[in-house]
Scaffold this motif. Structure first.
Motif, PDB file in Angstrom:
ATOM      1  N   PRO A 321       0.806  -1.219   0.000  1.00 61.70           N
ATOM      2  CA  PRO A 321       0.000   0.000   0.000  1.00 61.70           C
ATOM      3  C   PRO A 321       0.842   1.272   0.000  1.00 61.70           C
ATOM      4  N   LEU A 322       2.045   1.230   0.594  1.00 65.19           N
ATOM      5  CA  LEU A 322       2.903   2.409   0.567  1.00 65.19           C
ATOM      6  C   LEU A 322       3.385   2.700  -0.851  1.00 65.19           C
ATOM      7  N   GLN A 325       0.354   4.160  -2.618  1.00 69.29           N
ATOM      8  CA  GLN A 325       0.116   5.530  -2.169  1.00 69.29           C
ATOM      9  C   GLN A 325       1.110   6.491  -2.814  1.00 69.29           C
ATOM     10  N   GLN A 326       2.355   6.075  -2.882  1.00 68.43           N
ATOM     11  CA  GLN A 326       3.396   6.896  -3.494  1.00 68.43           C
ATOM     12  C   GLN A 326       3.113   7.120  -4.975  1.00 68.43           C
ATOM     13  N   VAL A 330      -2.362   8.987  -2.948  1.00 66.25           N
ATOM     14  CA  VAL A 330      -3.589   8.767  -2.177  1.00 66.25           C
ATOM     15  C   VAL A 330      -3.419   9.324  -0.758  1.00 66.25           C
ATOM     16  N   ASP A 332      -3.744   9.751   3.273  1.00 65.41           N
ATOM     17  CA  ASP A 332      -3.811   8.765   4.352  1.00 65.41           C
ATOM     18  C   ASP A 332      -5.242   8.474   4.785  1.00 65.41           C
ATOM     19  N   LYS A 334      -7.861   8.202   3.165  1.00 68.94           N
ATOM     20  CA  LYS A 334      -8.658   7.428   2.213  1.00 68.94           C
ATOM     21  C   LYS A 334      -8.151   5.998   2.064  1.00 68.94           C
ATOM     22  N   LEU A 335      -6.995   5.691   2.641  1.00 68.21           N
ATOM     23  CA  LEU A 335      -6.322   4.418   2.387  1.00 68.21           C
ATOM     24  C   LEU A 335      -6.446   3.475   3.570  1.00 68.21           C
ATOM     25  N   ASN A 336      -7.101   2.310   3.340  1.00 69.97           N
ATOM     26  CA  ASN A 336      -7.220   1.269   4.378  1.00 69.97           C
ATOM     27  C   ASN A 336      -7.648   1.877   5.715  1.00 69.97           C
TER      28      ASN A 336
END
Length: 390
Positions: A321-322, A325-326, A330, A332, A334-336
């Motif tokens: 996921p990192l 995201q990078q 995205v 923080d 909105k992510l997981n």
């Protein structure tokens, strides 16, 4: 032929158990059968009206061999007329089952279908070839070994990903701690309560001890202890047991229907599919296909990253996921948002269905509209699904 629209009518899952833990006594066919039965009972449909049951399962040997989906249908007490099939797209198997069910509905092959996933990593351990430091040779024929001697298990590949995308040990550990914190907060707030199937620790005692929540979530994460763990896959690496997904047991199931059929039968459509895509990429680094499958899904749906309200990216390793995201920028928040597989666990074949169940319920709880889910898979493939709450 009239145009048909596939919708999600309902979605449920078991709590996720730790390997050797709360769900370890459940035969995987019974674990999935229990989940299928709960889905049908909750939705109020006649099980005999289900046109097909499609279930993801990765480790299809021993207790999970011989088309476990069919055994689960029989375990659930469905009529013998209900067919079933088991699919394997590695970690994306449960998500692929949903795509196949939705595509069958859209094609007119099904009016009602169940998409599901199951894995008991207690009863069917990962083969030796997938363990740290293992030689993948036994899985492949001599020609493939000759052509691709660089193929490796996912753990060592995670270190290649960490290096290529500049993901530090500190970032991996911080993300993993956050996964536990968010999953714990979601559990305490009751965000998972409506989706969890009532289930007991002892499969033979329906009145016995209930399993109330996902078992792998840590109430307290000791940052110093996490930072002190040795890397698992390379002496100078960054991937540890704490910033990787947990080996787990679990099942999940979703009821997929044609929208018009659902309304005719008094069922409530809850979400529609905007995109279902797959992609392949580098089989050595293994995780980058989620980037390509996501680009394809955005193109198919006509959406931009900014249009997505919630992202679910499977935490096979915290670096996945990192990396995502990078690449896509995205935020923080909105992510997981309710944690992921680092905290909740990763019963391989069921995770895709579990995540989509979580995503649907969170879109409804938060009043948001569009969610995107993506899962990396062994040897460089990935699934991405975009749903829109109705």
């Amino acid at each position: 032929m009239k145009q048909r629209e596939a919708v999600i009518v309902d979605a449920v899952r078991t709590p996720v158990g730790k390997r050797g833990g709360a769900l370890s006594a459940w035969h995987p066919a019974d674990l999935l059968g229990h989940t299928l039965r709960a889905l049908v009972d909750r939705s109020g449909i006649d099980a005999g009206d289900v046109d097909d049951v499609i279930a993801g399962c990765v480790l299809q040997h021993e207790q999970q061999s011989s088309n476990i989906a069919r055994h689960a249908v029989l375990s659930a007490g469905f009529p013998e007329s209900v067919p079933a099939v088991t699919v394997d797209r590695q970690c994306g198997s449960g998500q692929q089952a949903v795509s196949f069910a939705a595509q069958g509905v859209m094609a007119g092959s099904y009016d009602l279908a169940i998409a599901a996933g199951v894995e008991s990593m207690s009863q069917v351990p990962m083969p030796a070839a997938f363990r740290p430091g293992a030689d993948l040779g036994p899985q492949y024929g001599p020609l493939e070994l000759e052509r691709r001697p660089d193929l490796m298990a996912q753990g060592p590949s995670s270190e290649l990903m960490n290096s290529r995308f500049g993901i530090s040990r500190e970032a991996l550990d911080a993300f993993s701690a956050r996964s536990h914190e968010r999953a714990l907060a979601a559990t305490r707030d009751g965000r998972f309560a409506d989706q969890l199937v009532p289930i007991t620790r002892d499969p033979h005692d329906p009145d016995g001890e209930r399993i109330p929540a996902d078992e792998g979530i840590r109430e307290h994460v000791d940052a110093a202890k996490m930072a002190g763990l040795a890397p698992v896959f390379a002496a100078d690496g960054r991937t540890t047991a704490a910033n990787s997904s947990q080996l787990s047991d679990g099942a999940a199931a979703l009821l997929i229907a044609d929208r018009e059929v659902a309304l005719e039968r008094g069922l409530r459509p809850r979400a529609r599919f905007r995109a279902m895509t797959v992609a392949g990429a580098d089989p050595v680094i293994q995780f980058t296909a989620i980037l390509e499958s996501t680009r394809k899904a955005l193109k198919v749906s006509g959406l931009e990253v900014e249009d997505i309200d919630l992202f679910e990216v499977n935490e096979a390793f915290a670096g996945v996921p990192l990396m995502f995201q990078q690449e896509f920028g995205v935020p923080d928040d909105k992510l997981n948002v309710n944690g992921g597989s680092v905290a909740i666990g990763h019963p391989l074949g069921s995770t895709g269905a579990r995540m989509l169940t979580d995503l649907l319920h969170e879109l409804e709880r938060s009043g948001k509209r569009i969610g995107l889910q993506t899962i990396c898979e062994a040897h460089g493939t990935a699934n991405t699904t975009i749903i829109e709450r109705i």
